[in-house]
Design a protein around this motif. Structure first.
Motif, mmCIF file in Angstrom:
data_model
loop_
_atom_site.group_PDB
_atom_site.id
_atom_site.type_symbol
_atom_site.label_atom_id
_atom_site.label_comp_id
_atom_site.label_asym_id
_atom_site.label_seq_id
_atom_site.Cartn_x
_atom_site.Cartn_y
_atom_site.Cartn_z
ATOM 1 N N PRO A 101 -12.670 -1.494 8.047
ATOM 2 C CA PRO A 101 -12.878 -1.268 9.303
ATOM 3 C C PRO A 101 -13.404 -2.416 9.896
ATOM 4 C CG PRO A 101 -13.674 0.836 8.075
ATOM 5 C CD PRO A 101 -13.266 -0.436 7.134
ATOM 6 N N ALA A 102 -13.282 -2.879 10.968
ATOM 7 C CA ALA A 102 -13.853 -4.195 11.705
ATOM 8 C C ALA A 102 -15.015 -3.691 12.580
ATOM 9 C CB ALA A 102 -12.834 -4.711 12.857
ATOM 10 N N ALA A 103 -15.786 -4.612 12.904
ATOM 11 C CA ALA A 103 -17.075 -4.513 13.634
ATOM 12 C C ALA A 103 -16.829 -4.152 15.090
ATOM 13 C CB ALA A 103 -17.900 -5.724 13.575
ATOM 14 N N THR A 104 -15.640 -4.497 15.615
ATOM 15 C CA THR A 104 -15.350 -4.010 17.186
ATOM 16 C C THR A 104 -14.679 -2.587 17.302
ATOM 17 O OG1 THR A 104 -13.078 -5.122 17.081
ATOM 18 C CG2 THR A 104 -15.114 -6.391 17.543
ATOM 19 N N GLN A 105 -14.995 -2.032 18.235
ATOM 20 C CA GLN A 105 -14.153 -0.817 18.692
ATOM 21 C C GLN A 105 -12.480 -1.060 18.747
ATOM 22 O OE1 GLN A 105 -15.704 1.921 21.907
ATOM 23 N NE2 GLN A 105 -17.258 0.191 22.215
ATOM 24 N N VAL A 106 -12.104 -2.103 19.027
ATOM 25 C CA VAL A 106 -10.686 -2.379 18.969
ATOM 26 C C VAL A 106 -10.466 -2.168 17.504
ATOM 27 C CG1 VAL A 106 -8.842 -3.830 19.467
ATOM 28 C CG2 VAL A 106 -10.593 -3.485 20.988
ATOM 29 N N GLY A 107 -10.988 -2.938 16.751
ATOM 30 C CA GLY A 107 -10.724 -3.198 15.317
ATOM 31 C C GLY A 107 -10.782 -1.881 14.562
ATOM 32 N N ARG A 108 -11.770 -1.024 14.942
ATOM 33 C CA ARG A 108 -12.034 0.320 14.347
ATOM 34 C C ARG A 108 -10.846 1.327 14.708
ATOM 35 N NH1 ARG A 108 -17.518 -0.921 15.332
ATOM 36 N NH2 ARG A 108 -17.606 0.334 16.994
ATOM 37 N N ALA A 109 -10.325 1.086 15.957
ATOM 38 C CA ALA A 109 -9.158 2.003 16.437
ATOM 39 C C ALA A 109 -8.031 1.988 15.730
ATOM 40 C CB ALA A 109 -9.355 1.944 17.905
ATOM 41 N N ALA A 110 -7.862 0.346 15.754
ATOM 42 C CA ALA A 110 -6.459 -0.002 14.782
ATOM 43 C C ALA A 110 -6.483 0.704 13.528
ATOM 44 C CB ALA A 110 -6.443 -1.671 15.010
ATOM 45 N N HIS A 111 -7.756 0.308 12.592
ATOM 46 C CA HIS A 111 -7.647 0.639 11.437
ATOM 47 C C HIS A 111 -7.464 2.240 11.413
ATOM 48 C CE1 HIS A 111 -10.068 2.042 7.816
ATOM 49 N NE2 HIS A 111 -9.603 0.929 7.140
ATOM 50 N N ALA A 112 -7.903 3.011 12.183
ATOM 51 C CA ALA A 112 -7.794 4.497 12.438
ATOM 52 C C ALA A 112 -6.315 4.765 12.264
ATOM 53 C CB ALA A 112 -8.515 5.127 13.357
ATOM 54 N N VAL A 113 -5.641 4.182 13.283
ATOM 55 C CA VAL A 113 -4.196 4.167 13.366
ATOM 56 C C VAL A 113 -3.471 3.877 11.995
ATOM 57 C CG1 VAL A 113 -1.978 3.199 14.448
ATOM 58 C CG2 VAL A 113 -4.155 3.811 15.827
ATOM 59 N N ALA A 114 -3.932 2.887 11.216
ATOM 60 C CA ALA A 114 -3.341 2.209 10.035
ATOM 61 C C ALA A 114 -3.671 3.569 9.125
ATOM 62 C CB ALA A 114 -4.172 0.958 9.781
ATOM 63 N N MET A 115 -4.745 4.081 9.110
ATOM 64 C CA MET A 115 -4.910 5.029 7.992
ATOM 65 C C MET A 115 -4.077 6.279 8.221
ATOM 66 S SD MET A 115 -6.901 3.790 5.800
ATOM 67 C CE MET A 115 -5.851 2.379 6.056
ATOM 68 N N ALA A 116 -3.998 6.623 9.467
ATOM 69 C CA ALA A 116 -3.037 7.681 9.912
ATOM 70 C C ALA A 116 -1.595 7.585 9.323
ATOM 71 C CB ALA A 116 -3.325 8.084 11.221
ATOM 72 N N LEU A 117 -1.247 6.260 9.411
ATOM 73 C CA LEU A 117 0.224 5.987 9.008
ATOM 74 C C LEU A 117 0.072 5.973 7.630
ATOM 75 C CD1 LEU A 117 0.915 3.087 11.401
ATOM 76 C CD2 LEU A 117 2.220 5.055 11.407
ATOM 77 N N HIS A 118 -0.841 5.481 6.788
ATOM 78 C CA HIS A 118 -0.877 5.491 5.483
ATOM 79 C C HIS A 118 -0.811 6.915 4.771
ATOM 80 C CE1 HIS A 118 -2.062 4.546 1.372
ATOM 81 N NE2 HIS A 118 -2.808 5.330 1.506
ATOM 82 N N THR A 119 -1.617 8.014 5.534
ATOM 83 C CA THR A 119 -1.737 9.130 5.029
ATOM 84 C C THR A 119 -0.224 9.972 5.279
ATOM 85 O OG1 THR A 119 -3.714 9.374 6.048
ATOM 86 C CG2 THR A 119 -2.727 11.554 5.670
ATOM 87 N N LEU A 120 0.569 9.587 6.470
ATOM 88 C CA LEU A 120 1.865 10.343 6.535
ATOM 89 C C LEU A 120 2.865 9.486 5.376
ATOM 90 C CD1 LEU A 120 2.049 10.041 10.334
ATOM 91 C CD2 LEU A 120 2.178 12.244 8.986
ATOM 92 N N GLY A 121 2.560 8.066 5.341
ATOM 93 C CA GLY A 121 3.395 7.649 4.279
ATOM 94 C C GLY A 121 5.086 7.946 4.515
ATOM 95 N N VAL A 122 5.490 7.876 5.780
ATOM 96 C CA VAL A 122 6.715 7.818 6.294
ATOM 97 C C VAL A 122 7.366 6.488 6.478
ATOM 98 C CG1 VAL A 122 8.284 8.649 7.996
ATOM 99 C CG2 VAL A 122 6.396 9.792 7.503
ATOM 100 N N PRO A 123 8.292 6.151 5.464
ATOM 101 C CA PRO A 123 9.096 5.103 5.472
ATOM 102 C C PRO A 123 9.835 4.617 6.906
ATOM 103 C CG PRO A 123 9.963 6.380 3.592
ATOM 104 C CD PRO A 123 9.277 7.081 4.276
#
Length: 365
Positions: A101-123
């Protein structure tokens, strides 16, 4: 900001945003059939959060901060804006759980979206999400340049700490054509800039109404109280007083909006204003208690507003107040006039209003 939601009837993820008058929506991605949609809702929530944080770089630009040194507010805001460059790479790397996760709020929010996508694992879902987020970031950049068309039109529902001179001029032109306001003013112009122009035209309307009726400006402004929101009178009075004393509309409008934004963030800027509000509330309570001792009023029953504007939407709220105020000035101007000859009187009012605004157009920018 853009809000993301699931349409269960079509089983799709959609994005929707305000256009100033109503909302619009666009398809983001088709969703796979699944029994538990909790993870998809989590993805939608994280996307909404990412949009909210990114649009904050538009509403709270680094250029509008009071301080710009290392680790100052301006410096932190610039860090958030610079973090836009890392959003799409973070989403593209959603399959990699090792991304930090990044040090900025923008970076952390983007990381949270990435992790949600990873959890779903939908091609293929990450590709659709990345494409939509790219469009969202492009809309913010477009709004920063003053173009509020297409997806950037959602900026008309937001309150910015700064006002574009270009938008102020455009709002002034729209008000010259239609002094009571028009849909274009609400859907094409940043509301902070529109409020600056509307304050100029409102003061002109107060001046014209006062001159025509022989009333003092204070009485013309006060006439808005019986037709408007309780706190609207406060903002209209302050704007009139500052401009009458030689101040510029921008110098009174922007502090009103900024202070309301501070309240929305849970802060009070300085103690003088709130101290005056508390004193006024105490005086009001004492007078009410003296006039109606049977009511048994207690200090804890008095609500003290921290700002005369709606903290959730201060710029659109102020613009509403000012447009209402211009219309109220017309009501004062034609008070007692019969239906016969009212159209002619309206044209007279509009003619005087346009001339008054033109005579003092130098104070607008």
């Amino acid at each position: 900001m853009t809000r993301y939601a699931i349409d269960p009837a079509r089983n799709v993820l959609v994005a929707l945003w305000s256009t100033g008058i109503g909302d619009t929506t666009t398809l983001v991605a088709d969703l796979p059939e699944m029994e538990d949609i909790g993870n998809v809702r989590h993805l939608a929530a994280q996307l909404t959060r990412l949009s909210e944080i990114c649009w904050r770089s538009y509403t709270h630009p680094a250029s509008a901060a009071d301080q710009h040194g290392p680790h100052s507010i301006g410096w932190r805001r610039q860090q958030e804006r610079d973090a836009f460059a890392g959003v799409l790479p973070t989403l593209i790397a959603a399959h990699r759980t090792s991304v930090r996760p990044a040090a900025t709020q923008v970076g952390r929010a983007a990381h949270a979206v990435a992790m949600a996508l990873h959890t779903l694992g939908v091609p293929g879902l990450a590709t659709h999400i990345t494409t939509d987020v790219a469009a969202e970031l492009a809309a913010i950049e477009q709004a920063e340049l003053g173009d509020l068309s297409d997806r950037a039109e959602q900026a008309v529902a937001l309150s910015r700490e700064d006002a574009s001179p270009l938008h102020i001029s455009q709002a002034d032109a729209l008000l010259r054509a239609q002094p009571f306001g028009c849909p274009e003013l609400l859907t094409q112009i940043d509301p902070a800039a529109a409020s600056v122009a509307a304050a100029h035209w409102y003061h002109a309307a107060v001046t014209v109404a006062a001159r025509h009726t022989g009333l003092h400006q204070v009485h013309v402004v006060a006439s808005a109280e019986q037709h408007s929101k309780p706190l609207a009178l406060e903002s209209l009075t302050e704007i009139t007083a500052v401009i009458t004393s030689g101040g510029r509309p921008r110098h009174v409008v922007m502090p009103l909006i900024r202070n309301a934004l501070h309240v929305a963030d849970g802060h009070l800027r300085g103690i003088t204003d709130i101290h005056e509000r508390v004193i006024a509330a105490q005086d009001l309570l004492s007078k009410a208690d003296a006039d109606h001792p049977d009511l048994g009023l207690e200090p804890n029953t008095i609500f003290v507003p921290l700002t005369p504007l709606d903290p959730a939407r201060p710029a659109p709220d102020l613009l509403d107040n000012l447009l209402h105020g211009i219309h109220t000035c017309w009501q004062v101007y034609q008070d007692g006039q019969t239906e016969e000859g009212r159209d002619e009187l309206l044209q007279q009012f509009l003619g005087e209003l346009r001339q008054e605004a033109l005579d003092h157009t130098d104070r607008l920018l």
